[in-house]
Motif scaffolding. Structure first.
Motif, PDB file in Angstrom:
ATOM      1  N   TYR A 169     -45.489 -48.791  -0.044  1.00 40.83           N
ATOM      2  CA  TYR A 169     -44.614 -48.463   0.719  1.00 40.83           C
ATOM      3  C   TYR A 169     -43.147 -48.469   0.474  1.00 40.83           C
ATOM      4  O   TYR A 169     -42.446 -47.635   0.528  1.00 40.83           O
ATOM      5  CB  TYR A 169     -44.778 -49.075   2.185  1.00 40.83           C
ATOM      6  CG  TYR A 169     -45.836 -48.396   2.844  1.00 40.83           C
ATOM      7  CD1 TYR A 169     -45.582 -47.165   3.601  1.00 40.83           C
ATOM      8  CD2 TYR A 169     -47.202 -48.720   3.014  1.00 40.83           C
ATOM      9  CE1 TYR A 169     -46.458 -46.540   4.392  1.00 40.83           C
ATOM     10  CE2 TYR A 169     -48.297 -48.008   3.742  1.00 40.83           C
ATOM     11  CZ  TYR A 169     -47.860 -46.973   4.304  1.00 40.83           C
ATOM     12  OH  TYR A 169     -48.593 -46.300   5.107  1.00 40.83           O
ATOM     13  N   ALA A 225     -43.711 -45.507   9.772  1.00 41.16           N
ATOM     14  CA  ALA A 225     -45.149 -45.472   9.070  1.00 41.16           C
ATOM     15  C   ALA A 225     -46.065 -45.194   9.961  1.00 41.16           C
ATOM     16  O   ALA A 225     -46.144 -45.837  10.989  1.00 41.16           O
ATOM     17  CB  ALA A 225     -45.135 -46.725   7.966  1.00 41.16           C
ATOM     18  N   ALA A 259     -47.427 -51.888   5.153  1.00 40.41           N
ATOM     19  CA  ALA A 259     -46.255 -51.034   5.743  1.00 40.41           C
ATOM     20  C   ALA A 259     -45.372 -52.122   6.505  1.00 40.41           C
ATOM     21  O   ALA A 259     -44.187 -52.105   6.195  1.00 40.41           O
ATOM     22  CB  ALA A 259     -46.694 -50.053   6.921  1.00 40.41           C
ATOM     23  N   THR A 273     -44.166 -49.989  12.292  1.00 41.12           N
ATOM     24  CA  THR A 273     -45.690 -48.809  12.051  1.00 41.12           C
ATOM     25  C   THR A 273     -46.296 -48.739  13.342  1.00 41.12           C
ATOM     26  O   THR A 273     -46.491 -49.379  14.000  1.00 41.12           O
ATOM     27  CB  THR A 273     -46.515 -49.940  10.952  1.00 41.12           C
ATOM     28  OG1 THR A 273     -45.699 -50.292   9.768  1.00 41.12           O
ATOM     29  CG2 THR A 273     -47.706 -49.362  10.527  1.00 41.12           C
TER      30      THR A 273
END
Length: 218
Positions: free
Chosen positions: A147, A163, A174, A181
């Motif tokens: 990431y 994400a 993430a 996320t």
């Protein structure tokens, strides 16, 4: 300001866990007469890079044997997935991001051959500026490196990114990169995703809570 969307691939852009499970079940029965359950798949395979998966499936085998099995498994998966359907609302989200100048990148533990195959089967080859695959990096998810690399590709920073993940290893990666996320409940229960650190859990990309979060961060 939101300027980057980072997407996992399997289970996030399209629901493929069943196909991966079938591919492994077929090979284990053919090669070892070994049954393999969905529960074992979730424990040892879902969201993991092939090297990690094979270590859990075959701790007694060599790295070369692990790679050979992984290659057979991915070839079987590609044969089973000639056509794929996007998660509902994905095309809407990608169109919205394109209209607002928000960068998109795929960040996956899948091998490059699978990523190219799946994006082609989905008709989304042109939808993402970059595709980051773990086999090109020193460390795979759950390490945050994939990431972090995706952010670099888009010229973004964690505070400006969002994400999307469906697995616990992916969420760990993430969140480890400091990104807001969203967990998709395609392969895990919402409770498991929240426990793994998801900031928001959705069933698909049409969820109104996602769109509220997007507008708030834009």
């Amino acid at each position: 300001m939101l300027d980057a969307l980072l997407f996992d691939l399997d289970g996030t852009l399209t629901d493929t866990d069943t196909l991966h499970l079938v591919a492994i079940q077929q090979l284990l029965l053919e090669e070892d007469n070994r049954p393999f359950t969905a529960a074992e798949f979730m424990e040892k395979c879902s969201g993991r890079a092939n090297a990690q998966m094979c270590q859990l499936l075959f701790p007694e085998r060599s790295v070369a044997e692990h790679q050979a099995f992984a290659d057979r498994k991915e070839a079987r998966f590609r044969a089973l997935s000639t056509t794929l359907e996007p998660i509902p609302g994905l095309l809407r989200l990608l169109g919205w991001a394109n209209g607002h100048g928000i960068g998109r990148v795929v960040v996956t533990n899948a091998p490059r051959a699978n990523a190219d195959h799946m994006l082609g089967a989905l008709g989304l080859v042109e939808a993402f500026a970059h595709v980051v695959v773990a086999e090109d990096l020193a460390r795979a998810k759950p390490d945050p490196l994939p990431y972090q690399t995706g952010l670099l590709k888009l010229g973004s920073v964690p505070a400006n990114a969002m994400a999307f993940e469906d697995s616990v290893p992916g969420l760990s990666a993430a969140k480890g990169a400091g990104i807001f996320t969203v967990g998709l409940a395609t392969s895990q229960a919402p409770e498991a995703l929240l426990a793994a650190g998801a900031d928001l859990v959705i069933e698909d990309f049409n969820d109104p809570h996602l769109w509220q979060a997007l507008e708030a961060r834009r």
